[in-house]
Scaffold this active site. Sequence first.
Site, PDB file in Angstrom:
ATOM      1  N   THR A  43     -88.634  77.425 -66.855  1.00 37.52           N
ATOM      2  CA  THR A  43     -87.415  78.051 -67.349  1.00 37.52           C
ATOM      3  C   THR A  43     -87.490  78.155 -68.860  1.00 37.52           C
ATOM      4  OG1 THR A  43     -86.055  77.164 -65.548  1.00 37.52           O
ATOM      5  CG2 THR A  43     -84.880  78.018 -67.438  1.00 37.52           C
ATOM      6  N   ARG A  67     -85.279  82.142 -52.529  1.00 39.56           N
ATOM      7  CA  ARG A  67     -84.557  81.057 -53.191  1.00 39.56           C
ATOM      8  C   ARG A  67     -84.129  81.502 -54.591  1.00 39.56           C
ATOM      9  NH1 ARG A  67     -85.442  77.842 -58.126  1.00 39.56           N
ATOM     10  NH2 ARG A  67     -84.366  75.839 -57.825  1.00 39.56           N
ATOM     11  N   VAL A  68     -82.894  81.215 -54.943  1.00 40.66           N
ATOM     12  CA  VAL A  68     -82.359  81.528 -56.265  1.00 40.66           C
ATOM     13  C   VAL A  68     -81.849  80.240 -56.890  1.00 40.66           C
ATOM     14  CG1 VAL A  68     -80.594  82.791 -57.560  1.00 40.66           C
ATOM     15  CG2 VAL A  68     -81.755  83.897 -55.641  1.00 40.66           C
ATOM     16  N   GLY A  69     -82.247  79.977 -58.122  1.00 44.59           N
ATOM     17  CA  GLY A  69     -81.843  78.769 -58.820  1.00 44.59           C
ATOM     18  C   GLY A  69     -80.747  78.996 -59.837  1.00 44.59           C
ATOM     19  N   THR A  72     -82.260  74.031 -68.272  1.00 40.90           N
ATOM     20  CA  THR A  72     -83.570  73.993 -67.629  1.00 40.90           C
ATOM     21  C   THR A  72     -83.689  72.718 -66.813  1.00 40.90           C
ATOM     22  OG1 THR A  72     -85.964  73.757 -68.018  1.00 40.90           O
ATOM     23  CG2 THR A  72     -84.507  73.083 -69.805  1.00 40.90           C
ATOM     24  N   GLY A  73     -84.260  72.808 -65.624  1.00 35.48           N
ATOM     25  CA  GLY A  73     -84.404  71.646 -64.764  1.00 35.48           C
ATOM     26  C   GLY A  73     -84.288  72.043 -63.303  1.00 35.48           C
ATOM     27  N   GLY A 110     -82.865  73.424 -60.351  1.00 38.01           N
ATOM     28  CA  GLY A 110     -81.776  74.381 -60.265  1.00 38.01           C
ATOM     29  C   GLY A 110     -80.657  73.981 -59.333  1.00 38.01           C
TER      30      GLY A 110
END
Length: 315
Positions: free
Chosen positions: A182, A210-212, A233-234, A236
């Site tokens: 990210t 998949r969506v974060g 960031t990390g 999701g």
Amino acid sequence: MLPERPSHTKRARHMIGRDMGPAIIVHGGAGDWSPEDGDGGAPRAGCSAAARAGYEVLARGGSALDAAVAAVLVLEDDPQFNAGRGSALTADGEVECDASVMCGDGRAGAVGALGDVKNPIVVARLVMERTPHVLLVGAGAAAFAAENGVAALPAGALVTARMREKWQAALGLRQAPPSGGTVGCVVRDAAGNVAAATSTGGMVLKRRGRVGDSAVIGAGTYADDAAGAVSCTGLGEAFIKAAAAKQAVLAMGAGREPAQAAREVLPLVRRYGGKGGLIGVDAAGRIGLAFDTPRMAHAWIDLHGRAGEGFLHPG
């Protein structure tokens, strides 16, 4: 080059100037340290280049949104980062990217599970500017991009040898390694407006579709001119459950400095099984960050024109 465990990271967290100069801070993703990272010189340099690109836009009178997008474009084009070219691969060995932008006036746009587009952040901005929607995903996002003049790349063009090797290793272990991915940017411009932009290739071995959090307004990206802007960031899923970006902006609106707001949100993320980092800028132009992983490449130029960068956790 600044030292690998920089005191300037702490110093950035206490910048309190309140004049109306522009300010920008970028991140290149939080995650575990690995031998290929070394002292973080390459990702620090990449983040500094992105911060300079955004600041040059501000120096020419560009908006916070223009600057945030310009910075993220640099990171998406740099294959060492997990965004655009160099993105993590899905379980099927393909690239599906998420990205979002938000302005402090409430406008926002995002894309999820978008493949074969060089700069997903551009499409996210187009969603904001040319549709009544906030989020488009998958084939619908790809069709929208094509309709608006964003050319599709040949299949596999975003796949790098480095990420292919990581994907193959993960398949062998039957376990997804941390993506370390990210990228993002937050900006306050000379007019006092703020904006945030975030982009990612997501998790290695993620399921198709998949969506974060990077595509979810309020989770990975949020901005409010009255309070500030944040990019995350990390993991999701944890940032989505924590509504992390909005929680941090609300904290800034309540008077917290950006670093304090970020630090207060990380325990909420950990409650849902995640770690990572946040960068923020508040309405006064103060910048700050916090992360609870071993590393998070970042760089900034503050409202006094002072530049800095960091990589390893200062603790």
